[in-house]
Write a protein that holds these residues in place. Structure first.
Motif, mmCIF file in Angstrom:
data_model
loop_
_atom_site.group_PDB
_atom_site.id
_atom_site.type_symbol
_atom_site.label_atom_id
_atom_site.label_comp_id
_atom_site.label_asym_id
_atom_site.label_seq_id
_atom_site.Cartn_x
_atom_site.Cartn_y
_atom_site.Cartn_z
ATOM 1 N N ASP A 99 0.818 -0.989 0.120
ATOM 2 C CA ASP A 99 0.019 -0.028 0.064
ATOM 3 C C ASP A 99 0.810 1.353 0.072
ATOM 4 O O ASP A 99 0.397 2.216 0.342
ATOM 5 C CB ASP A 99 -1.107 0.057 1.230
ATOM 6 C CG ASP A 99 -0.305 -0.352 2.469
ATOM 7 O OD1 ASP A 99 0.995 -0.448 2.477
ATOM 8 O OD2 ASP A 99 -0.848 -0.223 3.537
ATOM 9 N N GLY A 100 2.072 1.140 -0.545
ATOM 10 C CA GLY A 100 2.818 2.361 -0.645
ATOM 11 C C GLY A 100 3.372 3.011 0.640
ATOM 12 O O GLY A 100 3.805 4.158 0.641
ATOM 13 N N VAL A 101 3.626 2.283 1.843
ATOM 14 C CA VAL A 101 4.234 2.550 2.979
ATOM 15 C C VAL A 101 5.714 2.190 3.177
ATOM 16 O O VAL A 101 5.991 0.811 2.583
ATOM 17 C CB VAL A 101 3.417 2.093 4.135
ATOM 18 C CG1 VAL A 101 4.198 2.462 5.360
ATOM 19 C CG2 VAL A 101 2.118 2.612 4.069
ATOM 20 N N PHE A 102 6.612 3.003 3.385
ATOM 21 C CA PHE A 102 7.848 2.446 3.662
ATOM 22 C C PHE A 102 8.347 2.480 5.113
ATOM 23 O O PHE A 102 7.968 3.322 5.908
ATOM 24 C CB PHE A 102 8.985 3.792 3.188
ATOM 25 C CG PHE A 102 8.883 3.927 1.459
ATOM 26 C CD1 PHE A 102 9.444 3.202 0.730
ATOM 27 C CD2 PHE A 102 7.738 4.443 0.955
ATOM 28 C CE1 PHE A 102 9.296 3.217 -0.774
ATOM 29 C CE2 PHE A 102 7.497 4.666 -0.481
ATOM 30 C CZ PHE A 102 8.285 3.980 -1.123
ATOM 31 N N VAL A 103 8.999 1.160 5.284
ATOM 32 C CA VAL A 103 9.435 0.905 6.767
ATOM 33 C C VAL A 103 10.773 0.426 6.706
ATOM 34 O O VAL A 103 11.311 -0.060 5.629
ATOM 35 C CB VAL A 103 8.442 -0.433 7.231
ATOM 36 C CG1 VAL A 103 6.838 0.025 7.372
ATOM 37 C CG2 VAL A 103 8.463 -1.437 6.353
ATOM 38 N N LEU A 104 11.299 0.713 7.843
ATOM 39 C CA LEU A 104 12.905 -0.041 7.976
ATOM 40 C C LEU A 104 12.786 -1.534 8.242
ATOM 41 O O LEU A 104 11.839 -2.196 8.585
ATOM 42 C CB LEU A 104 13.423 0.658 9.411
ATOM 43 C CG LEU A 104 13.822 2.208 9.252
ATOM 44 C CD1 LEU A 104 14.255 2.561 10.587
ATOM 45 C CD2 LEU A 104 14.694 2.582 8.272
#
Length: 298
Positions: free
Chosen positions: A292-297
């Motif tokens: 869903d286009g979310v960026f996480v480490l």
């Protein structure tokens, strides 16, 4: 050469720099003129250049941004730019395409360019050249050096035998490198920094701010500080990813401009800059993008 209140002329052997009376800050810049025994070359006629001061035989545009073609309308000689950017010199609308603007942003930027620069629709006669193209001015040679990253076709020019390297918008400012266009690249910018670092010259000229730096040691010291800005932006982005974030979150947080800066192109630059750094971090497996286009480490 006709005098002008808009700039100060300084000689560096066969090279004359028309240093902006505004300190070279955008929308102004420092124009370079090269005089050989048989011909004259002008590089990046700025907003401060309101006539052809030398009877130029050719003009080289380092890249397709409005501040670098601002004075081009005053020249009737042949005009050149790198193949990757020449379409933006030929057409102002193609130049605007390169900024990756939303319709509302594009309208505002188009109006701003019209107010500041009064540019024509473009210079369709501009000729594309490649890396290594040499302007033979008689006893002086000016060689195009492709330095992508800022734009796809961004170039410098090495002038010999004077030993003057014009690095255009690798401008060594404390603001740092700009790579917010559709054709920009962080990795290519870093490679271009290494390219100019490896060139020994007597003088190094920038379009904005710093003007002319004498000596390779001083140039490389300033270049180190300049390159460090890229790494600091990336570190700030990693710190901001302390929880899942979207690109609009990062644009609002700002990696490039300070929060109070309100210009019509700021969000476009921030958006593209964020995307480029995220691509690098994903490639280095430091960050992942969810469906869903979310960026996480990682």
């Amino acid at each position: 050469m006709d005098a002008s209140p808009n700039f100060r002329e300084t000689r560096f052997d066969d090279v004359t720099v028309l240093a902006s009376s505004h300190g070279g800050a955008f929308p102004h810049g420092n124009t370079v003129m090269v005089t050989g025994s048989q011909a004259r070359l002008v590089i990046d006629p700025s907003l401060d250049v309101d006539h052809d001061p030398v009877g130029a035989d050719a003009v080289m545009i380092s890249h397709a941004h409005e501040d670098h073609i601002a004075g081009l309308r005053h020249f009737t000689c042949e005009k050149y730019a790198h193949h990757a950017d020449v379409a933006g010199v030929r057409s102002l609308q193609v130049l605007l395409d390169g900024y990756g603007l939303t319709p509302a942003e594009r309208l505002a930027v188009d109006e701003q360019i019209g107010d500041q620069f009064a540019l024509p629709d473009g210079f369709p006669e501009a000729i594309g050249v490649g890396d290594g193209h040499t302007f033979d001015l008689g006893d002086v040679r000016a060689t195009v050096i492709h330095l992508p990253g800022h734009t796809a076709g961004h170039c410098g020019v090495l002038i010999e035998p004077a030993g003057f390297l014009y690095v255009a918008d690798i401008d060594l400012s404390s603001f740092g490198p700009m790579y917010g266009d559709v054709g920009s690249s962080v990795d290519e910018y870093l490679t271009s920094i290494e390219t100019v670092r490896a060139i020994d010259a007597r003088w190094y000229g920038t379009f904005h701010q710093k003007g002319v730096i004498e000596g390779s040691a001083e140039f490389r010291r300033r270049l180190d500080d300049y390159a460090e800005v890229i790494l600091r932006r990336e570190q700030r982005l990693l710190e901001f990813l302390d929880r899942p974030r979207t690109v609009p979150d990062i644009v609002a947080h700002r990696l490039v401009y300070r929060p109070h800066v309100d210009l019509p192109f700021v969000d476009a630059v921030e958006r593209r800059t964020a995307q480029l750094h995220l691509e690098r971090l994903v490639a280095h497996e430091q960050v992942i993008e969810t469906d869903d286009g979310v960026f996480v480490l990682t």
